[in-house]
Design a protein around this motif. Structure first.
Motif, short mmCIF file in Angstrom:
data_model
loop_
_atom_site.label_atom_id
_atom_site.label_comp_id
_atom_site.label_asym_id
_atom_site.label_seq_id
_atom_site.Cartn_x
_atom_site.Cartn_y
_atom_site.Cartn_z
N ARG A 5 42.89 32.29 49.91
CA ARG A 5 42.70 31.71 48.40
C ARG A 5 41.64 30.93 48.18
NH1 ARG A 5 44.04 35.81 46.08
NH2 ARG A 5 44.47 34.44 44.33
N ALA A 6 40.88 30.59 49.01
CA ALA A 6 39.73 29.91 48.80
C ALA A 6 38.72 30.30 47.57
CB ALA A 6 38.95 29.61 50.15
N ARG A 7 38.21 29.37 46.71
CA ARG A 7 37.39 29.71 45.73
C ARG A 7 35.82 29.73 46.42
NH1 ARG A 7 38.05 25.94 40.67
NH2 ARG A 7 37.00 24.52 42.47
N LEU A 8 35.24 30.55 46.49
CA LEU A 8 34.02 30.65 47.41
C LEU A 8 32.79 30.35 46.21
CD1 LEU A 8 34.31 34.13 49.14
CD2 LEU A 8 34.68 31.58 49.81
N CYS A 9 32.86 30.53 45.03
CA CYS A 9 31.82 30.01 44.05
C CYS A 9 32.39 30.25 42.76
CB CYS A 9 30.47 30.86 44.28
SG CYS A 9 30.55 32.65 44.34
N THR A 10 31.64 29.55 41.83
CA THR A 10 32.12 29.53 40.22
C THR A 10 30.96 29.68 39.48
OG1 THR A 10 32.32 27.18 40.07
CG2 THR A 10 34.19 28.54 40.53
N ARG A 11 30.99 30.08 38.43
CA ARG A 11 29.81 29.93 37.37
C ARG A 11 30.14 30.44 35.93
NH1 ARG A 11 23.84 33.08 37.67
NH2 ARG A 11 22.86 32.08 35.92
N SER A 12 29.64 29.95 34.80
CA SER A 12 29.71 30.63 33.59
C SER A 12 28.33 31.22 33.06
CB SER A 12 30.03 29.17 32.74
OG SER A 12 31.31 28.82 33.03
N VAL A 13 28.52 32.40 32.58
CA VAL A 13 27.41 33.29 32.12
C VAL A 13 27.53 33.37 30.68
CG1 VAL A 13 26.09 35.34 32.32
CG2 VAL A 13 27.01 34.07 34.21
N ARG A 14 26.64 32.70 29.66
CA ARG A 14 26.48 33.25 28.42
C ARG A 14 25.20 34.16 28.01
NH1 ARG A 14 28.34 31.14 23.46
NH2 ARG A 14 26.66 31.36 21.75
N ARG A 74 25.66 37.34 44.78
CA ARG A 74 25.24 37.42 46.39
C ARG A 74 24.78 35.98 46.90
NH1 ARG A 74 24.59 42.11 49.21
NH2 ARG A 74 22.44 41.49 49.87
N THR A 75 25.16 35.04 46.00
CA THR A 75 24.75 33.54 46.67
C THR A 75 26.10 33.02 47.05
OG1 THR A 75 25.10 32.82 44.19
CG2 THR A 75 22.92 33.45 44.66
N CYS A 76 27.11 33.69 46.69
CA CYS A 76 28.55 33.09 47.24
C CYS A 76 28.51 32.65 48.65
CB CYS A 76 29.66 33.98 46.79
SG CYS A 76 29.98 34.20 45.15
N ASP A 77 29.22 31.78 49.02
CA ASP A 77 29.37 31.30 50.44
C ASP A 77 30.48 31.89 51.09
OD1 ASP A 77 28.97 29.82 52.89
OD2 ASP A 77 30.29 28.17 52.20
N TYR A 78 30.09 33.34 51.53
CA TYR A 78 31.33 34.15 52.24
C TYR A 78 31.42 33.85 53.50
CZ TYR A 78 30.31 37.00 47.92
OH TYR A 78 30.09 37.54 46.74
N GLU A 122 39.35 42.32 50.25
CA GLU A 122 39.16 40.84 50.74
C GLU A 122 38.66 39.98 49.80
OE1 GLU A 122 38.67 43.97 53.95
OE2 GLU A 122 37.77 43.80 51.95
N LEU A 123 38.30 40.42 48.74
CA LEU A 123 37.78 39.53 47.78
C LEU A 123 38.10 39.75 46.26
CD1 LEU A 123 34.04 39.44 48.80
CD2 LEU A 123 35.72 37.52 49.30
N THR A 124 38.26 38.82 45.41
CA THR A 124 38.69 39.15 44.04
C THR A 124 37.76 38.34 43.20
OG1 THR A 124 40.97 39.54 44.33
CG2 THR A 124 40.37 38.99 42.25
N LEU A 125 37.29 39.14 42.21
CA LEU A 125 36.52 38.38 40.98
C LEU A 125 37.35 38.01 39.85
CD1 LEU A 125 33.60 37.49 39.79
CD2 LEU A 125 33.36 39.84 39.13
N HIS A 177 38.71 34.23 47.86
CA HIS A 177 38.76 34.90 49.22
C HIS A 177 40.07 35.30 49.19
CE1 HIS A 177 39.18 34.83 53.67
NE2 HIS A 177 38.37 36.14 53.56
N ASN A 178 40.72 36.33 49.68
CA ASN A 178 41.94 36.66 49.06
C ASN A 178 42.87 36.15 50.18
OD1 ASN A 178 41.67 37.88 46.75
ND2 ASN A 178 41.42 40.04 47.50
#
Length: 217
Positions: free
Chosen positions: A155-164, A197-201, A120-123, A151-152
Motif C-alpha cells: 500500500r505504499a505510494r510510489l509516486c504522485t503527480r498532477s497533470v494539466r 516510468r519514473t516511479c520508484d518501483y 501488483e500496482l494500481t493507478l 504498490h498493492n
C-alpha cells in the motif's frame, strides 16, 4: 367543459395512442461521442514487470456525468445540447489511459478496475477538469488529473503527480470541441506514461533486460 366534450377528448386521445401516435413529440436521441486520441503512443521498451490496474478516476458532479461540459466563467458549467460522451467522463478518461498504456507496452499487463484479476500496482486518479472554455486567446479544452501509483502489497505510494493539459480548439462547435478533446487525451496519455516510468518501483518489478516481455492477453 361539458361532459360530452370530456368524452370526445378522451376518445380522441385513446384513438391516437392506439394508432401508435403520441400526444407529445419524441425528443431526438443525443449524439454519442468518444474521446478519440489523435496520436499513437511510443513503445516504452522493457516493461515494468507487473500488472497494472487503472482505477476509474474519482470525480464530483458535474464532471462525474456523461454531458460534454463547457465552462464559460470560472463559476459556471454548461452542457452542450443534444450530445454526450459514450459513458461518464471518468470512464472515458480511464479507457483512454488503459488503451494507451497497453499500446506502449510499459507494463506486462494493464487492466481496469472492473477486472477481478490480481495486479501488483494500481493507478489511482482524481479528475478535476474535463471541459471546454473560451478565454481571450480562443476556445480550448482542459483536462486535469491528479495521479498516484500504489504498490498493492505494501500500500505504499510510489509516486504522485498532477497533470494539466490544455489543447486549442479550431472553433466552438461540438465537433471542434470533441476533436480538441482527442488531442488533449493524446497529450495526457503520453505524459502519464512518461511519468509512470519514473516511479520508484520495488526491485523485483523494475524493467530488466534479462527478462522476456510477456504479451498482452
Amino acid at each position: 367543459m361539458t361532459l360530452r366534450s370530456i368524452r370526445n377528448l378522451t376518445f380522441l386521445l385513446g384513438a391516437a395512442l392506439t394508432s401508435g401516435c403520441t400526444v407529445f413529440p419524441n425528443p431526438e436521441p443525443p449524439r454519442v461521442m468518444d474521446l478519440a486520441v489523435v496520436r499513437a503512443v511510443t513503445a516504452a521498451g522493457q516493461p515494468v514487470m507487473a500488472s497494472l490496474r487503472v482505477d476509474t478516476p474519482y470525480a464530483s458532479e458535474p464532471l462525474a456525468g456523461s454531458r460534454i461540459l463547457a465552462k464559460p466563467t470560472p463559476s459556471e458549467f454548461r452542457a452542450y445540447e443534444g450530445t454526450r460522451w459514450r459513458d461518464t467522463g471518468p470512464v472515458v478518461v480511464r479507457d483512454t489511459l488503459v488503451n494507451s498504456l497497453r499500446q506502449s507496452g510499459a507494463y506486462t499487463n494493464v487492466i481496469t478496475d472492473t477486472n477481478p484479476a490480481q495486479a501488483e500496482l494500481t493507478l489511482v486518479t482524481e479528475l478535476s477538469a474535463f471541459h471546454s472554455e473560451t478565454p481571450e486567446s480562443g476556445p480550448q479544452v482542459v483536462i486535469e488529473l491528479h495521479l498516484q501509483m500504489i504498490h498493492n502489497r505494501s500500500r505504499a505510494r510510489l509516486c504522485t503527480r498532477s497533470v494539466r493539459v490544455v489543447a486549442p480548439a479550431s472553433g466552438t462547435s461540438v465537433d471542434q470541441i470533441v476533436e480538441a478533446f482527442g488531442a488533449a487525451g493524446s497529450d495526457l496519455a503520453t505524459r502519464v506514461i512518461d511519468w509512470a516510468r519514473t516511479c520508484d518501483y520495488p526491485s523485483d518489478l523494475r524493467p530488466s533486460q534479462g527478462k522476456d516481455q510477456p504479451t498482452q492477453p
